[in-house]
Design an enzyme around this catalytic site. Structure first.
Site, PDB file in Angstrom:
ATOM      1  N   GLY A  14       0.812  -0.982   0.073  1.00 45.78           N
ATOM      2  CA  GLY A  14      -0.129  -0.060  -0.119  1.00 45.78           C
ATOM      3  C   GLY A  14       0.620   1.220  -0.169  1.00 45.78           C
ATOM      4  O   GLY A  14       0.516   2.387   0.584  1.00 45.78           O
ATOM      5  N   ASN A  92       1.565  -2.196   5.240  1.00 43.40           N
ATOM      6  CA  ASN A  92       0.725  -1.120   5.504  1.00 43.40           C
ATOM      7  C   ASN A  92      -0.717  -1.258   5.038  1.00 43.40           C
ATOM      8  O   ASN A  92      -1.476  -0.192   5.027  1.00 43.40           O
ATOM      9  CB  ASN A  92       1.484   0.211   4.863  1.00 43.40           C
ATOM     10  N   SER A 144      -3.306   0.488  14.250  1.00 41.47           N
ATOM     11  CA  SER A 144      -3.918   1.677  14.477  1.00 41.47           C
ATOM     12  C   SER A 144      -4.587   2.033  16.030  1.00 41.47           C
ATOM     13  O   SER A 144      -4.626   0.734  16.815  1.00 41.47           O
ATOM     14  CB  SER A 144      -5.541   1.524  13.502  1.00 41.47           C
ATOM     15  N   TYR A 158     -12.998  -3.531  11.750  1.00 41.96           N
ATOM     16  CA  TYR A 158     -11.680  -2.758  11.545  1.00 41.96           C
ATOM     17  C   TYR A 158     -10.708  -2.975  13.005  1.00 41.96           C
ATOM     18  O   TYR A 158      -9.636  -3.151  12.822  1.00 41.96           O
ATOM     19  CB  TYR A 158     -11.844  -1.351  10.970  1.00 41.96           C
ATOM     20  N   ALA A 159     -11.414  -2.363  13.987  1.00 46.83           N
ATOM     21  CA  ALA A 159     -10.591  -2.280  15.166  1.00 46.83           C
ATOM     22  C   ALA A 159     -10.320  -3.793  15.760  1.00 46.83           C
ATOM     23  O   ALA A 159      -9.217  -3.912  16.274  1.00 46.83           O
ATOM     24  CB  ALA A 159     -11.614  -1.639  16.405  1.00 46.83           C
ATOM     25  N   ALA A 161      -9.574  -6.429  13.709  1.00 43.47           N
ATOM     26  CA  ALA A 161      -8.406  -6.654  12.979  1.00 43.47           C
ATOM     27  C   ALA A 161      -7.255  -5.992  13.435  1.00 43.47           C
ATOM     28  O   ALA A 161      -5.896  -6.672  13.603  1.00 43.47           O
ATOM     29  CB  ALA A 161      -8.529  -6.425  11.604  1.00 43.47           C
ATOM     30  N   LYS A 162      -7.059  -4.727  13.850  1.00 53.71           N
ATOM     31  CA  LYS A 162      -5.988  -3.962  14.139  1.00 53.71           C
ATOM     32  C   LYS A 162      -5.405  -4.481  15.692  1.00 53.71           C
ATOM     33  O   LYS A 162      -4.471  -4.600  15.857  1.00 53.71           O
ATOM     34  CB  LYS A 162      -6.310  -2.486  14.221  1.00 53.71           C
ATOM     35  N   ILE A 191      -4.366  10.524  11.515  1.00 53.23           N
ATOM     36  CA  ILE A 191      -3.345  10.957  10.651  1.00 53.23           C
ATOM     37  C   ILE A 191      -4.021  11.494   9.371  1.00 53.23           C
ATOM     38  O   ILE A 191      -4.720  10.755   8.472  1.00 53.23           O
ATOM     39  CB  ILE A 191      -2.478   9.799  10.166  1.00 53.23           C
TER      40      ILE A 191
END
Length: 253
Positions: A14, A92, A144, A158-159, A161-162, A191
């Site tokens: 990425g 990434n 993250s 998402y959270a 997975a991170k 970011i």
């Protein structure tokens, strides 16, 4: 010891935009030869020229679905073949994909989000490992802040997975330490100038988030690239299994 990467080779997944692009440029400036992968954000001529100006070596760029084992394996082999081996892998690739709470999160979307963020990290680590040189081998996983805090509403998958990347990093660090290959993770907070927030975060939400950051500003991709460079260099040769939080003081653990 310094942060020089002269003679080192790096693959940044990425790497055509945002955090990945900044990491690629910082690595090139430190002397590394770099390759990047992309799917929807193909590196442009400006990226190519910046990498050449920084390090003198034209970058390699590969279009790849980071969730496809066949494509990932071919990419790892191709990059290692072009470079004569690899020293640094930066995992990434990732993204929110779609905001959805539990009631609206079907199994297909759940799997898709985990594949993009977690499976991609496993696959590239798995297929790059045979090419990593002991002593200079580095795996850097971009996780993250959401892995610590659960993220904003709709970031459940998402959270998850991170957070899983934290466990993956620590376990793999122990496994590869005898080979003198380090494994660490970065946990960026808010970011700006990234596809994530350009797509999924409203202006009002951005402003509200910045108000909670003690540093008084949002982060930028260069704020993540600096710690990545340190982790890739000899300065961090005895650092492994760590999670580096990059959030301007918004969260400590």
């Amino acid at each position: 010891m310094t942060t020089t990467l002269t003679g080192r080779t790096a693959l940044i997944t990425g790497g055509g935009v945002g955090i990945g692009r900044s990491i690629a440029q910082h690595f090139a400036e430190a002397g590394a030869r770099v390759a990047v992968t992309y799917r929807t954000h193909e590196p442009d001529s400006t990226f190519h020229d910046a990498i050449v100006a920084a390090g003198g070596h034209p970058p390699l760029a590969f279009a790849v679905d980071a969730t496809d084992p066949t494509q990932v394996r071919a990419t790892a082999d191709n990059v290692a073949g072009e470079f004569g081996g690899l020293d640094i892998l930066v995992n990434n690739v990732g993204g929110l994909v779609q905001r959805a709470g539990l009631a609206d999160l079907d199994l297909d979307l759940w799997h898709t989000i985990l594949q993009v963020n977690l499976d991609s990290t496993f696959l590239f680590s798995h297929y790059v490992l045979p090419h990593l040189r002991p002593g200079t081998g580095r795996i850097i996983n971009v996780a993250s802040l959401a892995g610590h805090t659960g993220g904003h509403p709709g970031a459940l998958a998402y959270a998850t997975a991170k957070a899983a990347i934290f466990g993956f990093t620590r376990s793999l660090a122990k496994e590869l330490a005898p080979q003198h290959i380090t494994v660490n993770a970065l946990a960026p907070g808010f970011i700006e100038a990234t596809p994530f927030h350009d797509t999924f975060t409203t202006a009002s939400s951005k402003a509200a988030t910045i108000d909670t950051i003690p540093a008084g500003r949002a982060g930028n991709p260069d704020d993540v690239a600096g710690p990545a460079l340190w982790l890739a260099s000899d300065l961090s040769a005895y650092v492994t299994g760590t999670i580096t939080d990059i959030n301007g003081g918004q969260y400590f653990h």
